[in-house]
Design a protein around this motif. Structure first.
Motif, PDB file in Angstrom:
ATOM      1  N   THR A  55       0.809  -1.226   0.000  1.00  0.00           N
ATOM      2  CA  THR A  55       0.000   0.000   0.000  1.00  0.00           C
ATOM      3  C   THR A  55       0.842   1.277   0.000  1.00  0.00           C
ATOM      4  N   GLY A  56       2.152   1.160   0.257  1.00  0.00           N
ATOM      5  CA  GLY A  56       2.968   2.361   0.236  1.00  0.00           C
ATOM      6  C   GLY A  56       4.174   2.275   1.155  1.00  0.00           C
ATOM      7  N   MET A  57       4.631   3.459   1.591  1.00  0.00           N
ATOM      8  CA  MET A  57       5.821   3.559   2.438  1.00  0.00           C
ATOM      9  C   MET A  57       5.433   4.274   3.733  1.00  0.00           C
ATOM     10  N   SER A  58       5.638   3.632   4.868  1.00  0.00           N
ATOM     11  CA  SER A  58       5.354   4.266   6.153  1.00  0.00           C
ATOM     12  C   SER A  58       6.672   4.477   6.900  1.00  0.00           C
ATOM     13  N   LEU A  59       6.756   5.589   7.605  1.00  0.00           N
ATOM     14  CA  LEU A  59       7.983   5.941   8.311  1.00  0.00           C
ATOM     15  C   LEU A  59       8.201   5.071   9.547  1.00  0.00           C
ATOM     16  N   THR A  60       9.455   4.709   9.777  1.00  0.00           N
ATOM     17  CA  THR A  60       9.842   4.068  11.035  1.00  0.00           C
ATOM     18  C   THR A  60      10.012   5.176  12.082  1.00  0.00           C
ATOM     19  N   ASP A  61      10.309   4.799  13.319  1.00  0.00           N
ATOM     20  CA  ASP A  61      10.548   5.806  14.356  1.00  0.00           C
ATOM     21  C   ASP A  61      11.721   6.708  13.962  1.00  0.00           C
ATOM     22  N   ALA A  62      12.772   6.089  13.437  1.00  0.00           N
ATOM     23  CA  ALA A  62      13.936   6.867  12.994  1.00  0.00           C
ATOM     24  C   ALA A  62      13.552   7.774  11.824  1.00  0.00           C
ATOM     25  N   GLY A  63      12.715   7.245  10.926  1.00  0.00           N
ATOM     26  CA  GLY A  63      12.273   8.033   9.784  1.00  0.00           C
ATOM     27  C   GLY A  63      11.451   9.231  10.198  1.00  0.00           C
ATOM     28  N   ARG A  64      10.580   9.045  11.187  1.00  0.00           N
ATOM     29  CA  ARG A  64       9.756  10.162  11.666  1.00  0.00           C
ATOM     30  C   ARG A  64      10.623  11.255  12.300  1.00  0.00           C
ATOM     31  N   MET A  65      11.645  10.850  13.024  1.00  0.00           N
ATOM     32  CA  MET A  65      12.538  11.829  13.642  1.00  0.00           C
ATOM     33  C   MET A  65      13.238  12.665  12.569  1.00  0.00           C
ATOM     34  N   LEU A  66      13.720  11.976  11.527  1.00  0.00           N
ATOM     35  CA  LEU A  66      14.409  12.683  10.440  1.00  0.00           C
ATOM     36  C   LEU A  66      13.436  13.564   9.662  1.00  0.00           C
ATOM     37  N   ALA A  67      12.217  13.066   9.441  1.00  0.00           N
ATOM     38  CA  ALA A  67      11.224  13.811   8.677  1.00  0.00           C
ATOM     39  C   ALA A  67      10.835  15.124   9.356  1.00  0.00           C
ATOM     40  N   GLU A  68      10.930  15.170  10.680  1.00  0.00           N
ATOM     41  CA  GLU A  68      10.588  16.392  11.410  1.00  0.00           C
ATOM     42  C   GLU A  68      11.622  17.492  11.194  1.00  0.00           C
ATOM     43  N   ARG A  69      12.874  17.088  10.984  1.00  0.00           N
ATOM     44  CA  ARG A  69      13.957  18.062  10.920  1.00  0.00           C
ATOM     45  C   ARG A  69      14.422  18.401   9.512  1.00  0.00           C
ATOM     46  N   VAL A  70      14.255  17.474   8.582  1.00  0.00           N
ATOM     47  CA  VAL A  70      14.765  17.685   7.225  1.00  0.00           C
ATOM     48  C   VAL A  70      14.169  18.904   6.530  1.00  0.00           C
ATOM     49  N   PRO A  71      12.858  19.147   6.610  1.00  0.00           N
ATOM     50  CA  PRO A  71      12.316  20.329   5.908  1.00  0.00           C
ATOM     51  C   PRO A  71      12.984  21.633   6.324  1.00  0.00           C
ATOM     52  N   ILE A  72      13.307  21.775   7.616  1.00  0.00           N
ATOM     53  CA  ILE A  72      13.971  22.994   8.095  1.00  0.00           C
ATOM     54  C   ILE A  72      15.365  23.098   7.514  1.00  0.00           C
ATOM     55  N   VAL A  73      16.070  21.955   7.500  1.00  0.00           N
ATOM     56  CA  VAL A  73      17.423  21.931   6.946  1.00  0.00           C
ATOM     57  C   VAL A  73      17.398  22.309   5.470  1.00  0.00           C
ATOM     58  N   LEU A  74      16.478  21.733   4.715  1.00  0.00           N
ATOM     59  CA  LEU A  74      16.398  22.002   3.282  1.00  0.00           C
ATOM     60  C   LEU A  74      15.986  23.442   3.001  1.00  0.00           C
ATOM     61  N   GLU A  75      15.050  23.953   3.789  1.00  0.00           N
ATOM     62  CA  GLU A  75      14.618  25.340   3.584  1.00  0.00           C
ATOM     63  C   GLU A  75      15.771  26.306   3.826  1.00  0.00           C
ATOM     64  N   ASP A  76      16.517  26.085   4.903  1.00  0.00           N
ATOM     65  CA  ASP A  76      17.663  26.950   5.195  1.00  0.00           C
ATOM     66  C   ASP A  76      18.723  26.848   4.103  1.00  0.00           C
ATOM     67  N   TRP A  77      18.939  25.628   3.626  1.00  0.00           N
ATOM     68  CA  TRP A  77      19.943  25.435   2.573  1.00  0.00           C
ATOM     69  C   TRP A  77      19.497  26.094   1.271  1.00  0.00           C
ATOM     70  N   ASP A  78      18.227  25.963   0.914  1.00  0.00           N
ATOM     71  CA  ASP A  78      17.718  26.585  -0.318  1.00  0.00           C
ATOM     72  C   ASP A  78      17.856  28.102  -0.262  1.00  0.00           C
ATOM     73  N   ILE A  79      17.532  28.673   0.902  1.00  0.00           N
ATOM     74  CA  ILE A  79      17.654  30.121   1.049  1.00  0.00           C
ATOM     75  C   ILE A  79      19.111  30.551   0.913  1.00  0.00           C
ATOM     76  N   ALA A  80      20.001  29.815   1.575  1.00  0.00           N
ATOM     77  CA  ALA A  80      21.427  30.148   1.501  1.00  0.00           C
ATOM     78  C   ALA A  80      21.949  30.027   0.075  1.00  0.00           C
ATOM     79  N   LEU A  81      21.543  28.957  -0.606  1.00  0.00           N
ATOM     80  CA  LEU A  81      22.010  28.728  -1.973  1.00  0.00           C
ATOM     81  C   LEU A  81      21.487  29.805  -2.914  1.00  0.00           C
ATOM     82  N   ARG A  82      20.190  30.107  -2.791  1.00  0.00           N
ATOM     83  CA  ARG A  82      19.586  31.110  -3.672  1.00  0.00           C
ATOM     84  C   ARG A  82      20.203  32.485  -3.431  1.00  0.00           C
ATOM     85  N   GLU A  83      20.418  32.831  -2.157  1.00  0.00           N
ATOM     86  CA  GLU A  83      20.992  34.139  -1.850  1.00  0.00           C
ATOM     87  C   GLU A  83      22.447  34.229  -2.302  1.00  0.00           C
TER      88      GLU A  83
END
Length: 314
Positions: A55-83
């Motif tokens: 039926t799909g892909m469900s996050l493990t406990d480790a995956g959920r922890m990473l999923a909470e933090r990755v968007p912030i990391v990527l957003e900061d990196w995108d802003i830094a790269l674009r600037e």
């Protein structure tokens, strides 16, 4: 440990979608390639991030922890790269403008001319990409603004102003019996093989195959093209037909290829697009203003205007 941000971006998309196929479509890559990248990330981290099922892909406990933090990391990196890239282009008074094929048709040079009057001493650097990236480098910050065919994947996350609305035509081998018609009903093309963009282009590919306007009839793929030259060659060789904007008949003439109007299929549009972070960028604002000065009369006026456009008509 150093992790490629591309792997984190892939992970975040799969985590959000919960399904490899949908995530692959959003990322403009094939499903097997995406599976390989996720496994590579898991191997580098030494943990399992997803539990896989029919039926799909469900996050493990480790995956959920990473999923909470990755968007912030990527957003900061995108802003830094674009600037960072933006600062380099600003220092040299260069505005990077992405496009895929014919940009804004005949209006392109007029737009650049108007921008030059708004910004004396500045230069527009036109950057063309292949069809595997319908955002022409805008999604990953390779360009500051883009002239794009609408709709395109990721459009909802960007600022877009429609500039041109034009009918879709068809490119067809000159020896094809249908080439004798003055205009071709789309229904008569349903069983023809089509020349398609790469699968990485996601539902942008489906739009140019008009998959939703075939009455449920499946699409036959005769060839894959990465760019206009491959596309023209495939049609001329008789490998398939292809829907295309009306402007293509003016910009891309090739022996063996005939263009005809198509009835029974929706129109195409061209828009200027930029990232929300560019709303307060005066240079991008001036380019958008230049684009809006040369909007074609057939284009429906948008409900909202850019802050720079509201400030004056120029």
């Amino acid at each position: 440990m150093d992790i490629d941000t591309r792997l984190l971006r892939y992970f975040a998309t799969v985590a959000e979608e919960g399904h490899l196929t949908r995530a692959a479509e959003r990322l403009f890559i094939s499903q097997p390639a995406l599976t390989k990248q996720i496994k590579q990330l898991e191997a580098q981290l030494g943990v399992e991030l997803f539990t896989r099922s029919r039926t799909g892909m469900s996050l493990t406990d480790a995956g959920r922890m990473l999923a909470e933090r990755v968007p912030i990391v990527l957003e900061d990196w995108d802003i830094a790269l674009r600037e960072t890239r933006g600062a380099a282009s600003r220092a040299s008074h260069v505005l990077r403008v992405g496009f895929v094929a014919s940009a804004a048709n005949e209006s392109t040079q007029k737009i650049i001319g108007s921008f030059a009057r708004y910004r004396p001493g500045w230069r527009v650097e036109m950057r063309q990409t292949g069809w595997s990236d319908p955002t022409a480098g805008l999604a990953d910050g390779q360009v500051d603004v883009a002239l794009l065919r609408l709709p395109f994947p990721g459009q909802d996350a960007l600022r877009v102003e429609v500039l041109i609305t034009e009918p879709r035509w068809v490119g067809i081998p000159s020896t094809h019996p249908l080439a004798e018609l003055a205009e071709i009903p789309f229904r008569q093309l349903w069983d023809e093989p089509f020349v398609a963009t790469p699968t990485e282009s996601g539902w942008w590919r489906d739009y140019w195959l008009a998959t939703d306007e075939r009455g449920g009839r499946p699409v036959k793929i005769g060839a894959i093209a990465q760019n206009p030259d491959e596309w023209l060659t495939a049609i001329a060789n008789g490998y398939g037909v292809s829907l295309t904007p009306e402007a293509t008949a003016r910009f891309y003439q090739r022996p063996g290829v005939t263009y005809r109007p198509v009835t029974g299929v929706s129109s195409s549009q061209v828009g200027v697009a930029w990232a929300p972070a560019g709303d307060n960028d005066a240079v991008i604002g001036d380019f958008v203003r230049a684009c809006l000065r040369h909007r074609t009369p057939t284009t429906v006026e948008p409900d909202t205007r850019t802050p720079r456009e509201e400030a004056g008509s120029g």
